[in-house]
Write a protein that holds these residues in place. Structure first.
Motif, PDB file in Angstrom:
ATOM      1  N   LEU A  27     -59.604  -7.880   6.331  1.00 32.53           N
ATOM      2  CA  LEU A  27     -60.249  -6.994   7.305  1.00 32.53           C
ATOM      3  C   LEU A  27     -59.296  -7.201   8.642  1.00 32.53           C
ATOM      4  CD1 LEU A  27     -62.320  -5.056   8.143  1.00 32.53           C
ATOM      5  CD2 LEU A  27     -63.762  -7.227   8.652  1.00 32.53           C
ATOM      6  N   LEU A  28     -58.949  -8.510   8.915  1.00 32.21           N
ATOM      7  CA  LEU A  28     -58.393  -8.807  10.048  1.00 32.21           C
ATOM      8  C   LEU A  28     -56.926  -8.386  10.339  1.00 32.21           C
ATOM      9  CD1 LEU A  28     -60.276 -11.873  11.315  1.00 32.21           C
ATOM     10  CD2 LEU A  28     -60.666  -9.495  11.984  1.00 32.21           C
ATOM     11  N   LYS A  29     -56.308  -8.209   9.103  1.00 27.25           N
ATOM     12  CA  LYS A  29     -54.881  -8.033   9.277  1.00 27.25           C
ATOM     13  C   LYS A  29     -54.590  -6.612   9.957  1.00 27.25           C
ATOM     14  CE  LYS A  29     -53.781  -5.439   5.019  1.00 27.25           C
ATOM     15  NZ  LYS A  29     -53.184  -5.522   3.614  1.00 27.25           N
ATOM     16  N   MET A  61     -56.234 -20.377  11.046  1.00 28.09           N
ATOM     17  CA  MET A  61     -55.989 -19.176  10.542  1.00 28.09           C
ATOM     18  C   MET A  61     -56.241 -18.257  11.397  1.00 28.09           C
ATOM     19  SD  MET A  61     -55.135 -20.002   7.143  1.00 28.09           S
ATOM     20  CE  MET A  61     -54.910 -21.394   6.445  1.00 28.09           C
ATOM     21  N   LEU A  62     -57.357 -18.161  12.289  1.00 28.95           N
ATOM     22  CA  LEU A  62     -58.055 -17.389  13.045  1.00 28.95           C
ATOM     23  C   LEU A  62     -57.849 -17.821  14.591  1.00 28.95           C
ATOM     24  CD1 LEU A  62     -61.236 -16.262  11.265  1.00 28.95           C
ATOM     25  CD2 LEU A  62     -58.691 -15.350  11.005  1.00 28.95           C
ATOM     26  N   VAL A  80     -50.205 -15.430   7.927  1.00 31.90           N
ATOM     27  CA  VAL A  80     -51.578 -15.438   7.245  1.00 31.90           C
ATOM     28  C   VAL A  80     -51.843 -14.377   6.273  1.00 31.90           C
ATOM     29  CG1 VAL A  80     -54.121 -15.993   7.227  1.00 31.90           C
ATOM     30  CG2 VAL A  80     -52.650 -17.103   8.949  1.00 31.90           C
ATOM     31  N   SER A  81     -51.864 -13.263   6.809  1.00 28.31           N
ATOM     32  CA  SER A  81     -51.789 -11.927   5.781  1.00 28.31           C
ATOM     33  C   SER A  81     -50.676 -12.062   4.741  1.00 28.31           C
ATOM     34  CB  SER A  81     -51.893 -10.831   6.886  1.00 28.31           C
ATOM     35  OG  SER A  81     -52.010  -9.796   5.820  1.00 28.31           O
ATOM     36  N   GLN A  82     -49.758 -12.312   5.292  1.00 32.28           N
ATOM     37  CA  GLN A  82     -48.501 -12.335   4.104  1.00 32.28           C
ATOM     38  C   GLN A  82     -48.672 -13.175   3.179  1.00 32.28           C
ATOM     39  OE1 GLN A  82     -44.881 -12.841   6.961  1.00 32.28           O
ATOM     40  NE2 GLN A  82     -45.171 -10.902   7.843  1.00 32.28           N
ATOM     41  N   ALA A  83     -49.193 -14.435   3.492  1.00 31.87           N
ATOM     42  CA  ALA A  83     -49.425 -15.553   2.761  1.00 31.87           C
ATOM     43  C   ALA A  83     -50.632 -14.977   1.509  1.00 31.87           C
ATOM     44  CB  ALA A  83     -49.936 -16.725   3.137  1.00 31.87           C
ATOM     45  N   CYS A  84     -51.340 -14.347   1.968  1.00 29.38           N
ATOM     46  CA  CYS A  84     -52.615 -13.788   1.227  1.00 29.38           C
ATOM     47  C   CYS A  84     -52.078 -12.771   0.301  1.00 29.38           C
ATOM     48  CB  CYS A  84     -53.569 -13.234   2.171  1.00 29.38           C
ATOM     49  SG  CYS A  84     -54.579 -14.717   2.868  1.00 29.38           S
ATOM     50  N   GLU A  85     -51.351 -11.864   0.881  1.00 26.64           N
ATOM     51  CA  GLU A  85     -50.689 -10.840   0.105  1.00 26.64           C
ATOM     52  C   GLU A  85     -49.761 -11.497  -1.099  1.00 26.64           C
ATOM     53  OE1 GLU A  85     -50.237  -7.149  -1.280  1.00 26.64           O
ATOM     54  OE2 GLU A  85     -51.635  -7.562   0.301  1.00 26.64           O
TER      55      GLU A  85
END
Length: 107
Positions: A27-29, A61-62, A80-85
């Motif tokens: 959501l926060l990306k 992270m946030l 952080v978003s890239q790692a999750c992706e």
């Protein structure tokens, strides 16, 4: 080899190890969200969500920005978003490989 870096990395991964946390990061990306907005979108319980956000903030992270009575949360880094992706892509690749094996066995 410096084992401390692996310990820190493992701790960061633990901070991601919950479906609600992953949902919040997804959501926060896109943009910053107020705590109340995150509750509304995720359907999480206030106390439960608060704990998850605290863990992710503590682990870096946030970021949190307070504005009056509302706390606004955002990713500390786009990485952080890239790692999750990347992890999502690995999961999809593994599932596709399992599907291929299943189809071979089924045929």
């Amino acid at each position: 080899m410096d084992k401390k870096k692996f310990e820190l990395q493992a701790e960061a991964c633990k901070a991601l190890a919950h479906p609600l946390r992953m949902e919040v990061l997804h959501l926060l990306k896109e943009r910053e969200y107020c705590f109340a907005e995150i509750i509304e979108v995720t359907g999480g319980l206030k106390s439960n969500l608060s704990q998850h956000l605290k863990v992710m903030t503590k682990k870096g992270m946030l970021k949190v920005r307070r504005d009056g009575q509302c706390s606004h949360f955002s990713l500390s880094s786009s990485k952080v978003s890239q790692a999750c992706e990347l992890m999502r892509e690995v999961l999809i690749e593994n599932l596709q490989e399992q599907q291929k094996l299943f189809n071979k066995v089924k045929s």
